[in-house]
Write an enzyme that holds these catalytic residues in place. Structure first.
Site, short mmCIF file in Angstrom:
data_model
loop_
_atom_site.label_atom_id
_atom_site.label_comp_id
_atom_site.label_asym_id
_atom_site.label_seq_id
_atom_site.Cartn_x
_atom_site.Cartn_y
_atom_site.Cartn_z
N ASP A 1 -10.90 2.89 4.04
CA ASP A 1 -11.40 1.52 3.93
C ASP A 1 -12.93 1.51 4.00
O ASP A 1 -13.56 0.47 3.80
CB ASP A 1 -10.85 0.67 5.07
CG ASP A 1 -9.92 -0.42 4.58
OD1 ASP A 1 -9.83 -0.61 3.36
OD2 ASP A 1 -9.29 -1.09 5.43
N GLN B 1 -4.47 -1.48 9.52
CA GLN B 1 -4.49 -2.84 8.97
C GLN B 1 -5.19 -3.80 9.93
O GLN B 1 -4.87 -3.87 11.12
CB GLN B 1 -3.05 -3.30 8.70
CG GLN B 1 -2.94 -4.63 7.99
CD GLN B 1 -3.51 -4.61 6.57
OE1 GLN B 1 -3.31 -3.67 5.82
NE2 GLN B 1 -4.23 -5.66 6.21
N LYS C 1 0.84 -1.20 0.00
CA LYS C 1 0.00 0.00 0.00
C LYS C 1 0.88 1.25 0.00
O LYS C 1 0.65 2.18 -0.77
CB LYS C 1 -0.95 -0.01 1.21
CG LYS C 1 -2.07 -1.03 1.04
CD LYS C 1 -2.83 -1.32 2.31
CE LYS C 1 -3.78 -2.51 2.08
NZ LYS C 1 -4.45 -2.99 3.28
#
Ligand code: NAP
Length: 294
Positions: free
Chosen positions: A121, A98, A54
């Protein structure tokens, strides 16, 4: 019949090029450099690889990339303090914590702390609710990637029967909302669903996000249907080696379907690039600028 392969890598590369161009334009016209922060708690090797990819992709597109790392023993309060600091940092427009988190840290507490405007997200209750109301700016990355692939492959999907197998917050629920918003007739299936093969055989669009290798068989697929395989499962390939397979038995399904995504190289290829798209959208929105053309 042999299905046409939906090439996720091709579509991801095209989106990546547009993102880099738009990022350069925001920089030159508005002095805006989108910032993506990743937070990794602990040292899970798979998570480390995801986070590294990422950050690398963000930098390649022209973003500022920030990485925060906390030990696996970190207390919940420490992680929340880190999230609050990133919320307050004006050079950071997107924050990705994460998952999964170590068990002493409640995922809900983290999501309740994360600024929804920076929630790239799209997992916070605010962004999930906006999606339900058809007003979402930030949409969960993998479902957003699936919609890009479907639109590029089928164009209009209004009136089609879509079956989503799996009802996770990360994928199944937002995917069903997006399909519904595109006027598909959506059925959601899960582990308690009865006669899944019969339901699947009615679907013009069959989406599998289950986490079980090769679960969906060829005779579940309606001839000519579009099969979207979200699953990523690591299985034994013999001689001590592992390989990735999806939730769909690809060899069987490809004989019946009209279009199919491979694993790897299908849906998975889209996820990171959709995270970058969300970061650019979030950055423009936080600066009060028009949305990017991506
Ligand atoms: P998850 O949270 O574990 O959810 C799995 C879903 O599958 C649940 O809703 C579960 O039903 C359902 N299910 C389990 N067994 C079933 C069965 N026998 N019949 C019907 N439904 C069944 O998983 P997830 O996070 O959505 O991920 C699913 C898969 O997609 C995984 O392989 C994951 O690695 C992959 N994935 C890939 C990407 C990507 O970037 N390509 C992104 C996200 C996820 P219940 O709700 O009833 O338990």
């Amino acid at each position: 019949m042999n299905a046409a392969v939906i090439d996720g890598k091709f579509h991801a590369a095209a989106l990546r090029t547009r993102l880099a161009e738009e990022t350069a334009r925001y920089k030159s016209e508005h002095g805006l450099v989108p910032g993506l922060a990743t937070v990794l708690v602990g040292d899970d090797p798979a998570s480390e690889v995801y986070v590294r990819n990422k950050n690398k992709t963000a930098e390649a597109i022209g973003f500022k990339s920030v990485h925060r790392r906390l030990p696996g023993t970190a207390a919940e309060a420490e992680v929340l303090a880190e999230v609050r600091a990133l919320n307050a940092d004006n050079s950071v427009h997107g924050i990705l914590v994460q998952l999964p988190l170590p068990k002493q840290i409640r995922e809900e507490a983290m999501l309740d702390t994360l600024d929804p405007a920076k929630d790239v997200d799209a997992l916070t209750p605010t962004n999930a609710g906006l999606l339900l109301g058809g007003r979402a700016k930030l949409v969960s990355c993998t479902p957003a990637g699936v919609m890009i692939l479907l639109k590029a492959t089928l164009g209009e999907i209004a009136g089609m029967d879509a079956l989503v197998i799996g009802r996770s917050l990360l994928f199944g629920k937002p995917a069903a909302q997006l399909l519904l918003a595109a006027n598909a007739t959506v059925t959601m299936a899960h582990s308690k669903t009865r006669d899944l093969p019969a339901l699947a055989r009615r679907a013009d669009i069959l989406v599998a996000a289950i986490g079980r290798p090769l679960f969906v068989k060829g005779d579940w697929v309606k001839p000519g249907a579009t099969v979207i395989d979200v699953g990523i499962n690591r299985v034994d390939a013999g001689e001590g080696k592992a390989k990735l397979v999806g939730d769909v038995d690809y060899d069987e399904a490809a004989k019946v379907a009209g279009y199919i995504t491979p694993v790897p190289g299908g849906v998975g290829a889209m996820t990171i690039i959709c995270l970058m798209r969300n970061t650019l959208i979030a950055a423009a929105s936080q600066r009060g600028l028009p949305s990017p053309n991506v």
